[in-house]
Design a protein around this motif. Sequence first.
Motif, PDB file in Angstrom:
ATOM      1  N   SER A 159       0.893  -1.102  -0.118  1.00 63.16           N
ATOM      2  CA  SER A 159       0.057  -0.095  -0.026  1.00 63.16           C
ATOM      3  C   SER A 159       0.882   1.586   0.031  1.00 63.16           C
ATOM      4  CB  SER A 159      -0.955  -0.271   1.354  1.00 63.16           C
ATOM      5  OG  SER A 159      -1.842   1.014   1.089  1.00 63.16           O
ATOM      6  N   ASP A 160       1.847   1.067   0.878  1.00 61.13           N
ATOM      7  CA  ASP A 160       3.071   2.268   0.953  1.00 61.13           C
ATOM      8  C   ASP A 160       3.583   2.729  -0.412  1.00 61.13           C
ATOM      9  OD1 ASP A 160       2.230   2.694   3.404  1.00 61.13           O
ATOM     10  OD2 ASP A 160       4.128   1.711   4.352  1.00 61.13           O
ATOM     11  N   GLN A 161       3.766   1.572  -1.414  1.00 63.96           N
ATOM     12  CA  GLN A 161       4.428   1.617  -2.415  1.00 63.96           C
ATOM     13  C   GLN A 161       3.183   2.011  -3.848  1.00 63.96           C
ATOM     14  OE1 GLN A 161       6.708  -1.859  -3.281  1.00 63.96           O
ATOM     15  NE2 GLN A 161       7.335  -1.908  -1.143  1.00 63.96           N
ATOM     16  N   GLY A 162       1.865   2.202  -3.053  1.00 65.60           N
ATOM     17  CA  GLY A 162       1.083   2.257  -4.276  1.00 65.60           C
ATOM     18  C   GLY A 162       0.377   1.364  -4.900  1.00 65.60           C
ATOM     19  N   LEU A 163       0.673   0.025  -4.509  1.00 70.57           N
ATOM     20  CA  LEU A 163       0.354  -1.434  -5.078  1.00 70.57           C
ATOM     21  C   LEU A 163      -0.782  -1.909  -4.452  1.00 70.57           C
ATOM     22  CD1 LEU A 163       3.796  -2.764  -5.671  1.00 70.57           C
ATOM     23  CD2 LEU A 163       2.482  -1.802  -7.384  1.00 70.57           C
ATOM     24  N   SER A 164      -1.822  -2.907  -5.075  1.00 69.99           N
ATOM     25  CA  SER A 164      -2.776  -3.286  -4.509  1.00 69.99           C
ATOM     26  C   SER A 164      -2.647  -4.913  -4.734  1.00 69.99           C
ATOM     27  CB  SER A 164      -4.117  -2.738  -5.265  1.00 69.99           C
ATOM     28  OG  SER A 164      -4.336  -1.505  -4.928  1.00 69.99           O
ATOM     29  N   PRO A 165      -3.123  -5.666  -3.607  1.00 67.65           N
ATOM     30  CA  PRO A 165      -3.238  -7.128  -4.041  1.00 67.65           C
ATOM     31  C   PRO A 165      -4.431  -7.203  -4.918  1.00 67.65           C
ATOM     32  CG  PRO A 165      -4.103  -6.445  -1.869  1.00 67.65           C
ATOM     33  CD  PRO A 165      -3.642  -5.077  -2.590  1.00 67.65           C
ATOM     34  N   LEU A 166      -4.136  -8.238  -5.903  1.00 70.17           N
ATOM     35  CA  LEU A 166      -5.319  -8.532  -6.652  1.00 70.17           C
ATOM     36  C   LEU A 166      -5.921  -9.950  -6.175  1.00 70.17           C
ATOM     37  CD1 LEU A 166      -3.714  -7.959 -10.190  1.00 70.17           C
ATOM     38  CD2 LEU A 166      -4.972  -6.666  -8.844  1.00 70.17           C
ATOM     39  N   VAL A 167      -4.820 -10.993  -5.755  1.00 73.36           N
ATOM     40  CA  VAL A 167      -5.641 -12.006  -5.198  1.00 73.36           C
ATOM     41  C   VAL A 167      -4.764 -12.432  -3.684  1.00 73.36           C
ATOM     42  CG1 VAL A 167      -5.590 -14.456  -5.536  1.00 73.36           C
ATOM     43  CG2 VAL A 167      -5.913 -12.995  -7.528  1.00 73.36           C
ATOM     44  N   LEU A 168      -5.613 -12.989  -2.698  1.00 71.33           N
ATOM     45  CA  LEU A 168      -4.925 -13.421  -1.705  1.00 71.33           C
ATOM     46  C   LEU A 168      -5.215 -14.669  -1.352  1.00 71.33           C
ATOM     47  CD1 LEU A 168      -5.812 -10.587   0.706  1.00 71.33           C
ATOM     48  CD2 LEU A 168      -3.846 -10.749  -0.300  1.00 71.33           C
ATOM     49  N   ILE A 169      -4.492 -15.669  -1.266  1.00 69.36           N
ATOM     50  CA  ILE A 169      -4.578 -17.055  -0.936  1.00 69.36           C
ATOM     51  C   ILE A 169      -4.007 -17.498   0.327  1.00 69.36           C
ATOM     52  CG2 ILE A 169      -3.899 -19.333  -1.846  1.00 69.36           C
ATOM     53  CD1 ILE A 169      -3.133 -18.082  -4.581  1.00 69.36           C
ATOM     54  N   SER A 170      -4.784 -17.989   1.324  1.00 71.28           N
ATOM     55  CA  SER A 170      -4.490 -18.324   2.702  1.00 71.28           C
ATOM     56  C   SER A 170      -4.831 -19.508   3.097  1.00 71.28           C
ATOM     57  CB  SER A 170      -5.138 -17.159   3.605  1.00 71.28           C
ATOM     58  OG  SER A 170      -4.635 -17.274   4.758  1.00 71.28           O
ATOM     59  N   ASP A 171      -3.941 -20.028   3.654  1.00 73.19           N
ATOM     60  CA  ASP A 171      -4.224 -21.220   4.969  1.00 73.19           C
ATOM     61  C   ASP A 171      -5.413 -20.787   5.932  1.00 73.19           C
ATOM     62  OD1 ASP A 171      -4.224 -23.726   6.041  1.00 73.19           O
ATOM     63  OD2 ASP A 171      -2.267 -23.452   6.875  1.00 73.19           O
ATOM     64  N   PHE A 172      -5.987 -21.685   6.397  1.00 73.78           N
ATOM     65  CA  PHE A 172      -6.889 -21.337   7.424  1.00 73.78           C
ATOM     66  C   PHE A 172      -6.317 -21.632   8.982  1.00 73.78           C
ATOM     67  CE2 PHE A 172      -9.981 -22.865  10.818  1.00 73.78           C
ATOM     68  CZ  PHE A 172     -10.480 -21.639  11.049  1.00 73.78           C
ATOM     69  N   ARG A 176      -9.781  -3.786   3.685  1.00 76.61           N
ATOM     70  CA  ARG A 176      -8.874  -2.694   3.276  1.00 76.61           C
ATOM     71  C   ARG A 176      -8.605  -2.562   1.698  1.00 76.61           C
ATOM     72  NH1 ARG A 176      -3.432  -3.888   6.055  1.00 76.61           N
ATOM     73  NH2 ARG A 176      -2.837  -2.338   4.756  1.00 76.61           N
ATOM     74  N   PHE A 177      -9.072  -3.887   1.106  1.00 74.48           N
ATOM     75  CA  PHE A 177      -8.789  -3.806  -0.320  1.00 74.48           C
ATOM     76  C   PHE A 177     -10.240  -4.606  -0.859  1.00 74.48           C
ATOM     77  CE2 PHE A 177      -4.504  -3.925   1.357  1.00 74.48           C
ATOM     78  CZ  PHE A 177      -3.985  -3.042   0.840  1.00 74.48           C
ATOM     79  N   PRO A 178     -11.388  -3.804  -0.811  1.00 75.06           N
ATOM     80  CA  PRO A 178     -12.802  -4.492  -1.202  1.00 75.06           C
ATOM     81  C   PRO A 178     -12.703  -5.321  -2.477  1.00 75.06           C
ATOM     82  CG  PRO A 178     -12.747  -2.204  -0.486  1.00 75.06           C
ATOM     83  CD  PRO A 178     -11.522  -2.404  -0.668  1.00 75.06           C
ATOM     84  N   THR A 179     -11.895  -5.265  -3.466  1.00 72.54           N
ATOM     85  CA  THR A 179     -11.823  -5.769  -4.603  1.00 72.54           C
ATOM     86  C   THR A 179     -11.016  -7.052  -4.665  1.00 72.54           C
ATOM     87  OG1 THR A 179     -10.357  -4.366  -5.773  1.00 72.54           O
ATOM     88  CG2 THR A 179     -12.613  -3.864  -5.725  1.00 72.54           C
ATOM     89  N   VAL A 180     -10.130  -7.361  -3.720  1.00 71.77           N
ATOM     90  CA  VAL A 180      -9.219  -8.369  -3.649  1.00 71.77           C
ATOM     91  C   VAL A 180      -9.920  -9.833  -3.956  1.00 71.77           C
ATOM     92  CG1 VAL A 180      -8.881  -8.581  -1.199  1.00 71.77           C
ATOM     93  CG2 VAL A 180      -7.159  -9.049  -2.889  1.00 71.77           C
ATOM     94  N   VAL A 181      -9.459 -10.577  -4.627  1.00 72.10           N
ATOM     95  CA  VAL A 181     -10.043 -12.035  -4.651  1.00 72.10           C
ATOM     96  C   VAL A 181      -9.564 -12.647  -3.726  1.00 72.10           C
ATOM     97  CG1 VAL A 181     -10.197 -13.968  -6.154  1.00 72.10           C
ATOM     98  CG2 VAL A 181     -10.296 -11.646  -7.390  1.00 72.10           C
ATOM     99  N   THR A 182     -10.283 -13.351  -2.665  1.00 75.18           N
ATOM    100  CA  THR A 182      -9.826 -14.219  -1.467  1.00 75.18           C
ATOM    101  C   THR A 182     -10.166 -15.610  -2.025  1.00 75.18           C
ATOM    102  OG1 THR A 182     -12.028 -13.765  -0.694  1.00 75.18           O
ATOM    103  CG2 THR A 182     -10.248 -12.233   0.056  1.00 75.18           C
ATOM    104  N   VAL A 183      -9.042 -16.356  -1.634  1.00 72.39           N
ATOM    105  CA  VAL A 183      -9.244 -17.907  -1.902  1.00 72.39           C
ATOM    106  C   VAL A 183      -8.513 -18.441  -0.362  1.00 72.39           C
ATOM    107  CG1 VAL A 183      -7.932 -19.755  -3.284  1.00 72.39           C
ATOM    108  CG2 VAL A 183      -8.826 -17.628  -4.294  1.00 72.39           C
ATOM    109  N   MET A 184      -9.315 -19.559  -0.078  1.00 73.79           N
ATOM    110  CA  MET A 184      -8.769 -20.239   1.131  1.00 73.79           C
ATOM    111  C   MET A 184      -8.429 -21.596   0.566  1.00 73.79           C
ATOM    112  SD  MET A 184      -8.413 -20.521   4.523  1.00 73.79           S
ATOM    113  CE  MET A 184      -9.550 -18.979   4.987  1.00 73.79           C
ATOM    114  N   LEU A 185      -7.318 -21.983   0.978  1.00 72.87           N
ATOM    115  CA  LEU A 185      -6.600 -23.229   0.909  1.00 72.87           C
ATOM    116  C   LEU A 185      -6.187 -23.944   1.943  1.00 72.87           C
ATOM    117  CD1 LEU A 185      -5.173 -24.361  -1.619  1.00 72.87           C
ATOM    118  CD2 LEU A 185      -3.151 -23.459  -1.445  1.00 72.87           C
ATOM    119  N   SER A 186      -7.115 -24.857   2.461  1.00 68.00           N
ATOM    120  CA  SER A 186      -6.844 -25.504   3.577  1.00 68.00           C
ATOM    121  C   SER A 186      -7.073 -27.044   3.683  1.00 68.00           C
ATOM    122  CB  SER A 186      -7.607 -24.755   4.638  1.00 68.00           C
ATOM    123  OG  SER A 186      -7.385 -25.160   5.953  1.00 68.00           O
TER     124      SER A 186
END
Length: 138
Positions: A56-69, A86-96
């Motif tokens: 965010s400080d660098q002016g970059l946005s996450p497009l996709v977040l992949i997270s373990d549970f 914080r980033f309402p358009t980010v694509v969220t993926v759970m990998l668990s």
Amino acid sequence: MGDCKGNGKGVILSVDDEMIVLQALREQLRSAYGERYLIEIAESADEGLEILDELSDQGLSPLVLISDFQMPGMKGDEFLIQARRRFPTVVTVMLSGQVSDEALERLQQEGGLHQLFAKPWDALALRQSIDAGLAKCP
């Protein structure tokens, strides 16, 4: 900054407490998206949030977040929900391997969960899911 097509280079961030999982994800994501997007990894939700702050400080946005549970400290559902606020358009993926019904319901309501994948995941299905998520971006 919420443009998920990205002004400049967008970021795909994977968060998992198992380095072997992160290395496999990073290789798969670099192969599929490395030309277009930055591929980042974090070994905890707290580290993931720090990376999001730096981006965010660098002016970059996450497009996709992949997270373990299941991770020590903050669980993946809370990480994805906080990031989505914080980033309402980010694509969220759970990998668990395991997600409680309550966490899954909360993720769908508050975290905009795009897709849940069980470990071990199918690399092609994950890529197709990410592509579909990115295609829905405003």
